[in-house]
Design a protein around this motif. Structure first.
Motif, PDB file in Angstrom:
ATOM      1  N   LEU A   3       0.853  -1.189   0.000  1.00 47.58           N
ATOM      2  CA  LEU A   3       0.000   0.000   0.000  1.00 47.58           C
ATOM      3  C   LEU A   3       0.889   1.239   0.000  1.00 47.58           C
ATOM      4  CD1 LEU A   3      -2.551  -1.116   2.753  1.00 47.58           C
ATOM      5  CD2 LEU A   3      -2.848  -1.249   0.268  1.00 47.58           C
ATOM      6  N   PRO A   4       0.553   2.259  -0.795  1.00 51.30           N
ATOM      7  CA  PRO A   4       1.439   3.430  -0.924  1.00 51.30           C
ATOM      8  C   PRO A   4       1.681   4.178   0.383  1.00 51.30           C
ATOM      9  CG  PRO A   4      -0.683   3.790  -2.037  1.00 51.30           C
ATOM     10  CD  PRO A   4      -0.618   2.348  -1.675  1.00 51.30           C
ATOM     11  N   ASP A   5       0.690   4.229   1.272  1.00 50.60           N
ATOM     12  CA  ASP A   5       0.874   4.952   2.531  1.00 50.60           C
ATOM     13  C   ASP A   5       1.757   4.188   3.516  1.00 50.60           C
ATOM     14  OD1 ASP A   5      -0.604   7.098   1.757  1.00 50.60           O
ATOM     15  OD2 ASP A   5      -2.460   6.445   2.730  1.00 50.60           O
ATOM     16  N   TYR A   6       1.879   2.880   3.319  1.00 48.08           N
ATOM     17  CA  TYR A   6       2.669   2.038   4.214  1.00 48.08           C
ATOM     18  C   TYR A   6       3.851   1.501   3.416  1.00 48.08           C
ATOM     19  CZ  TYR A   6      -1.269   2.591   7.309  1.00 48.08           C
ATOM     20  OH  TYR A   6      -2.234   3.138   8.118  1.00 48.08           O
ATOM     21  N   ASN A   7       4.818   2.404   3.222  1.00 45.83           N
ATOM     22  CA  ASN A   7       5.901   2.177   2.269  1.00 45.83           C
ATOM     23  C   ASN A   7       7.101   1.529   2.960  1.00 45.83           C
ATOM     24  OD1 ASN A   7       7.144   2.302  -0.229  1.00 45.83           O
ATOM     25  ND2 ASN A   7       8.036   4.310   0.175  1.00 45.83           N
ATOM     26  N   PHE A   8       6.953   0.255   3.308  1.00 44.81           N
ATOM     27  CA  PHE A   8       8.028  -0.463   3.972  1.00 44.81           C
ATOM     28  C   PHE A   8       7.873  -1.954   3.721  1.00 44.81           C
ATOM     29  CE2 PHE A   8       4.767   0.860   7.087  1.00 44.81           C
ATOM     30  CZ  PHE A   8       4.175  -0.366   7.340  1.00 44.81           C
ATOM     31  N   ALA A   9       8.923  -2.688   4.058  1.00 44.25           N
ATOM     32  CA  ALA A   9       8.905  -4.150   3.970  1.00 44.25           C
ATOM     33  C   ALA A   9       8.913  -4.724   5.384  1.00 44.25           C
ATOM     34  CB  ALA A   9      10.119  -4.651   3.198  1.00 44.25           C
ATOM     35  N   LEU A  10       8.246  -5.860   5.558  1.00 45.86           N
ATOM     36  CA  LEU A  10       8.181  -6.536   6.845  1.00 45.86           C
ATOM     37  C   LEU A  10       8.674  -7.969   6.684  1.00 45.86           C
ATOM     38  CD1 LEU A  10       4.616  -5.419   8.030  1.00 45.86           C
ATOM     39  CD2 LEU A  10       6.798  -4.548   8.863  1.00 45.86           C
ATOM     40  N   ASP A  11       9.723  -8.313   7.427  1.00 43.68           N
ATOM     41  CA  ASP A  11      10.239  -9.674   7.429  1.00 43.68           C
ATOM     42  C   ASP A  11      10.020 -10.272   8.815  1.00 43.68           C
ATOM     43  OD1 ASP A  11      11.152  -9.529   4.780  1.00 43.68           O
ATOM     44  OD2 ASP A  11      13.012  -8.563   5.405  1.00 43.68           O
ATOM     45  N   PHE A  12       9.496 -11.487   8.831  1.00 43.23           N
ATOM     46  CA  PHE A  12       9.123 -12.185  10.060  1.00 43.23           C
ATOM     47  C   PHE A  12      10.152 -13.282  10.308  1.00 43.23           C
ATOM     48  CE2 PHE A  12       5.236 -14.307  12.311  1.00 43.23           C
ATOM     49  CZ  PHE A  12       5.714 -13.848  13.531  1.00 43.23           C
ATOM     50  N   TYR A  13      10.853 -13.211  11.430  1.00 46.17           N
ATOM     51  CA  TYR A  13      11.936 -14.143  11.739  1.00 46.17           C
ATOM     52  C   TYR A  13      11.530 -15.077  12.874  1.00 46.17           C
ATOM     53  CZ  TYR A  13      15.239 -11.345   8.956  1.00 46.17           C
ATOM     54  OH  TYR A  13      15.891 -10.698   7.926  1.00 46.17           O
ATOM     55  N   GLN A  14      11.531 -16.357  12.580  1.00 45.15           N
ATOM     56  CA  GLN A  14      11.370 -17.424  13.581  1.00 45.15           C
ATOM     57  C   GLN A  14      10.075 -17.309  14.384  1.00 45.15           C
ATOM     58  OE1 GLN A  14      14.774 -19.266  12.437  1.00 45.15           O
ATOM     59  NE2 GLN A  14      13.756 -20.004  14.240  1.00 45.15           N
ATOM     60  N   GLY A  15       9.099 -16.561  13.902  1.00 40.06           N
ATOM     61  CA  GLY A  15       7.869 -16.352  14.651  1.00 40.06           C
ATOM     62  C   GLY A  15       8.062 -15.497  15.888  1.00 40.06           C
ATOM     63  N   LYS A  16       9.239 -14.796  15.998  1.00 37.58           N
ATOM     64  CA  LYS A  16       9.574 -14.043  17.210  1.00 37.58           C
ATOM     65  C   LYS A  16       9.862 -12.569  16.962  1.00 37.58           C
ATOM     66  CE  LYS A  16      11.836 -18.043  19.403  1.00 37.58           C
ATOM     67  NZ  LYS A  16      13.136 -18.531  19.952  1.00 37.58           N
ATOM     68  N   TRP A  17      10.414 -12.259  15.795  1.00 41.57           N
ATOM     69  CA  TRP A  17      10.898 -10.892  15.566  1.00 41.57           C
ATOM     70  C   TRP A  17      10.411 -10.382  14.210  1.00 41.57           C
ATOM     71  CZ3 TRP A  17      14.769 -14.833  16.226  1.00 41.57           C
ATOM     72  CH2 TRP A  17      15.122 -15.048  17.562  1.00 41.57           C
ATOM     73  N   ILE A  18      10.128  -9.087  14.171  1.00 42.09           N
ATOM     74  CA  ILE A  18       9.774  -8.414  12.923  1.00 42.09           C
ATOM     75  C   ILE A  18      10.853  -7.390  12.606  1.00 42.09           C
ATOM     76  CG2 ILE A  18       8.216  -6.699  11.890  1.00 42.09           C
ATOM     77  CD1 ILE A  18       6.961  -9.330  11.698  1.00 42.09           C
ATOM     78  N   ASN A  19      11.342  -7.417  11.376  1.00 42.04           N
ATOM     79  CA  ASN A  19      12.259  -6.383  10.890  1.00 42.04           C
ATOM     80  C   ASN A  19      11.490  -5.511   9.900  1.00 42.04           C
ATOM     81  OD1 ASN A  19      15.061  -5.339  10.795  1.00 42.04           O
ATOM     82  ND2 ASN A  19      14.889  -5.848   8.635  1.00 42.04           N
ATOM     83  N   LEU A  20      11.263  -4.251  10.292  1.00 41.41           N
ATOM     84  CA  LEU A  20      10.522  -3.306   9.453  1.00 41.41           C
ATOM     85  C   LEU A  20      11.530  -2.400   8.765  1.00 41.41           C
ATOM     86  CD1 LEU A  20       7.314  -1.349  10.445  1.00 41.41           C
ATOM     87  CD2 LEU A  20       9.156  -0.249   9.178  1.00 41.41           C
ATOM     88  N   GLN A  21      11.606  -2.506   7.449  1.00 47.41           N
ATOM     89  CA  GLN A  21      12.532  -1.695   6.657  1.00 47.41           C
ATOM     90  C   GLN A  21      11.724  -0.646   5.903  1.00 47.41           C
ATOM     91  OE1 GLN A  21      14.357  -4.597   4.112  1.00 47.41           O
ATOM     92  NE2 GLN A  21      15.430  -5.613   5.776  1.00 47.41           N
ATOM     93  N   GLU A  22      11.856   0.600   6.334  1.00 48.43           N
ATOM     94  CA  GLU A  22      11.098   1.678   5.689  1.00 48.43           C
ATOM     95  C   GLU A  22      11.833   2.147   4.444  1.00 48.43           C
ATOM     96  OE1 GLU A  22       9.716   6.275   6.465  1.00 48.43           O
ATOM     97  OE2 GLU A  22      10.977   5.232   7.914  1.00 48.43           O
ATOM     98  N   TYR A  23      11.129   2.201   3.325  1.00 47.46           N
ATOM     99  CA  TYR A  23      11.688   2.795   2.126  1.00 47.46           C
ATOM    100  C   TYR A  23      11.570   4.312   2.230  1.00 47.46           C
ATOM    101  CZ  TYR A  23      11.184  -1.947   0.313  1.00 47.46           C
ATOM    102  OH  TYR A  23      11.256  -3.301   0.140  1.00 47.46           O
ATOM    103  N   VAL A  24      12.550   5.028   1.696  1.00 42.70           N
ATOM    104  CA  VAL A  24      12.522   6.483   1.800  1.00 42.70           C
ATOM    105  C   VAL A  24      11.322   7.024   1.035  1.00 42.70           C
ATOM    106  CG1 VAL A  24      13.619   8.503   0.784  1.00 42.70           C
ATOM    107  CG2 VAL A  24      14.882   7.079   2.307  1.00 42.70           C
ATOM    108  N   PRO A  25      10.449   7.815   1.695  1.00 44.27           N
ATOM    109  CA  PRO A  25       9.292   8.382   1.000  1.00 44.27           C
ATOM    110  C   PRO A  25       9.712   9.510   0.081  1.00 44.27           C
ATOM    111  CG  PRO A  25       9.389   9.208   3.234  1.00 44.27           C
ATOM    112  CD  PRO A  25      10.505   8.211   3.100  1.00 44.27           C
ATOM    113  N   PRO A  26       8.907   9.827  -0.934  1.00 48.97           N
ATOM    114  CA  PRO A  26       9.208  10.980  -1.783  1.00 48.97           C
ATOM    115  C   PRO A  26       9.255  12.251  -0.956  1.00 48.97           C
ATOM    116  CG  PRO A  26       7.440   9.650  -2.712  1.00 48.97           C
ATOM    117  CD  PRO A  26       7.689   9.126  -1.338  1.00 48.97           C
TER     118      PRO A  26
END
Length: 667
Positions: free
Chosen positions: A389-412
């Motif tokens: 979704l354009p307003d939620y401009n990031f990637a979410l990686d789920f590790y081992q069912g324990k941790w989330i890594n949220l990588q925000e892409y630089v907005p315009p």
């Protein structure tokens, strides 16, 4: 006069009380001296008293300098005394009998004497301080915001479960006992003022003592607790000096009621828990605040509670809904006082905005599909969202069912960063609710288009690593210190291919990063794994990845060098080569910048020369506009991007591109 002296004695929240002596127009410093040298200072204080001057300004004036103005004011006072007595009083900058203050704003200068002397926050009971104590008058202000005086009159109890040296508890006792906060002070600015009426002051003090004695007769149950028994002795001493015998218990939060029983049916909790700015790091504090919320809800549900936090998310971590919030400054820190008071609404009700609902719906849809696939294929670390979704401009990686890594892409540039931050906070709330994770398990990083050298730079120095599993291998991840976590999840199928084809081979890993591909080859039975990278940090990380798989790093090679420069001098040949270069690199060991589009032909030629007959070269890169220009004249070359991108990355087809080049066997 009575009102001014009463303010000094009774004000719980003021810092100082000033008496205005004069005001005049001032556009240059000479006006200050001219007006003040004619002022009758001999009627304000005596020649035997010491004095000090200070000057403040609001707004900017290039002509008037506050420091020089203070000297001008001091000279004018001294010269006035010389004119009248042919002598002058002494200056005492540390402990003056009379404080004279000047203030300039919008061409108007006002001159005051400070009736309070020391700041009114100095009550004279707090001789022993804990770490990062709250000021006495600020504690009183927060108690007033929490309506403590009204509750005390109704017999409600008071407790501070993180009481430290007891400032909040003592200030609450002063209010409940109707005791003047200035009653213990002996030094005042007005005592050397010639307009001071000592009889009037004595009458005010007699009244204050009578009110305090009467108030202490009906003091409600109150006290504090802390897990640090050393700081509690300071709290007890401070309370005694203030005239109170209060209860201070050495008890962690979860044992308070169990050890000591309920306090009273109704009451107020006002507390200043650690909030990561001065006492400890923020990471992991959510568990402490969750315990505070649980304690309140389970043990004292009909009490009211107010907690001081440095940020709203710590209040959310209690799991409770705040009925009101007041903002204030605690020294240089911007803080909030969150109030919890309605028993029917103690439980935090999860709610998001309309766009937040769209994000939650998309996340639920992705999880429904991806988690089934991950479970079926025994994948423990995977991507669950990628800027869908354009307003939620990031990637979410789920590790081992324990941790989330949220990588925000630089907005315009046109995007409001505050709005972006709001979406990040809302996404964290959705993740906590949906995945039942504490906020401390969600790591947020901003991702930018950048060179590999910047991408690999250390972002923080936490040093905390977590072990993850993939296809029978283990590896270390770090969610805080670097932009990337130590493993590229989109290369999962490539690492699986390497492991399946590595038995009894010599394997070369160029631009090896943390050597996860080398680990795959080694666990697949490779005889020799050579990992080449310019970073000592990542090569050491790679060695740790070998060790966690019980493979001795000394049986393989880790080489710190530029890949292309090393290839030109390497003489050995390899059965399998994996090369995953950065899009751009500005490494100092190279004669010029590396550009994968411009330099891939030369790079692949060098790799092909080091490939044994019958060997396999795997080339991957994540440059979205990449165009393959290399041609393999005597071997087989096939783009395998379609199978090299795993299911969880399939929504973004350009995550990387991958080719396999095979060198033919000799006749």
């Amino acid at each position: 006069l009575e009102l001014g002296l009463r303010a000094c004695l009774w004000s719980r929240v003021a810092s100082r009380v000033f008496l205005e002596l004069s005001s005049f127009t001032m556009s240059k410093e000479e006006h200050l001296y001219d007006n003040m040298v004619e002022y009758s200072w001999e009627k304000i204080f005596s020649l035997e008293s010491t004095f000090a001057c200070r000057f403040t300004m609001r707004g900017q004036n290039p002509i008037i300098n506050p420091r020089f103005a203070s000297l001008k004011l001091k000279d004018a006072v001294a010269d006035r005394f010389r004119k009248v007595y042919d002598s002058r009083p002494n200056v005492d900058r540390e402990n003056p009998d009379i404080n004279i203050s000047g203030h300039w704003e919008r061409d108007k200068c006002r001159i005051y004497i400070d009736l309070s002397g020391q700041p009114l926050s100095v009550r004279n009971y707090r001789k022993d301080k804990g770490i990062a104590p709250i000021r006495e008058n600020l504690a009183a202000a927060l108690l007033l915001r929490s309506h403590w005086p009204e509750k005390a009159k109704e017999g409600h109890g008071f407790w501070d479960p993180f009481c430290g040296s007891g400032t909040i508890v003592v200030e609450a006792a002063l209010m409940a006992a109707d005791q003047a906060p200035g009653m213990l002070r002996r030094r005042w600015g007005f005592k050397h003022w010639l307009g001071f009426d000592s009889d009037l002051w004595n009458d005010l003090m007699i009244e204050a003592r009578e009110r305090a004695e009467k108030g202490k007769e009906n003091l409600p149950p109150m006290g504090g607790s802390d897990k640090d028994d050393q700081v509690l002795s300071k709290a007890e001493g401070n309370a005694r000096r203030a005239g109170f015998n209060l209860s201070f218990l050495h008890s962690p939060l979860d044992e308070l009621i169990e050890k000591h029983g309920p306090i009273v049916d109704k009451g107020l909790i006002l507390t200043n828990p650690p909030y990561g700015q001065r006492l400890e790091e923020r990471h992991g504090l959510e568990g402490l605040y969750k315990s505070l919320g649980d304690f309140y809800l389970e043990q004292l549900p009909i009490w009211e509670m107010a907690i001081i936090t440095s940020e709203r998310e710590l209040s959310y971590a209690t799991g409770l809904r705040a009925q009101g919030v007041h903002r204030f400054d605690n020294g240089s820190l911007s803080c909030e006082l969150s109030h919890f008071s309605d028993p029917a609404n103690h439980k935090f009700v999860f709610h998001v905005s309309v766009s937040g609902e769209q994000f939650q719906n998309r996340l639920d849809k992705n999880l429904s599909r991806i988690q089934r696939w991950a479970e079926k294929n025994e994948v423990s670390c995977y991507r669950i969202y990628d800027a869908d979704l354009p307003d939620y401009n990031f990637a979410l990686d789920f590790y081992q069912g324990k941790w989330i890594n949220l990588q925000e892409y630089v907005p315009p540039g046109i995007v409001d960063q505050k709005q972006t931050d709001k979406h990040i906070r809302e996404a964290i709330e959705v993740l906590q609710h949906t995945l039942k994770l504490p906020k401390s398990s969600i790591y947020v990083k901003q991702r930018k288009s950048q060179t590999r050298s910047i991408q690999y730079d250390r972002q923080d120095h936490k040093g905390q690593r977590f072990r993850i599993a993939e296809n029978g291998c283990y590896g270390w991840t770090n969610f805080q210190d670097y932009l990337d976590t130590g493993i590229f999840l989109d290369h999962r199928p490539i690492r699986k291919y390497i492991k399946e084809h590595a038995k009894d081979t010599w394997f070369l890993n160029l631009f090896s990063y943390t050597a996860t591909a080398s680990v795959a080859a080694a666990t697949g039975g490779a005889s020799l794994c050579v990992s080449v990278d310019t970073s000592t940090t990542y090569l050491d990380w790679g060695k740790d990845n070998f060790r966690v798989n019980k493979i001795h790093p000394q049986d393989h090679e880790f080489i710190k060098d530029d890949a292309m420069a090393w290839l030109k001098k390497e003489k050995r040949s390899y059965h399998m080569i994996f090369v995953d270069p950065p899009t751009f690199s500005n490494n100092s060991t190279q004669k010029r910048k590396f550009d994968v589009q411009k330099d891939h032909i030369n790079l692949l030629n060098l790799c092909y020369r080091r490939l044994r007959p019958g060997g396999t070269l795997i080339f991957s890169n994540n440059f979205r506009q990449f165009e393959m220009q290399y041609q393999c004249r005597d071997g087989e070359m096939e783009e395998v991007t379609s199978w090299s991108i795993p299911e969880d990355f399939s929504r973004g087809k350009r995550i990387h591109r991958c080719w396999i080049i095979k060198k033919p066997l000799k006749d």
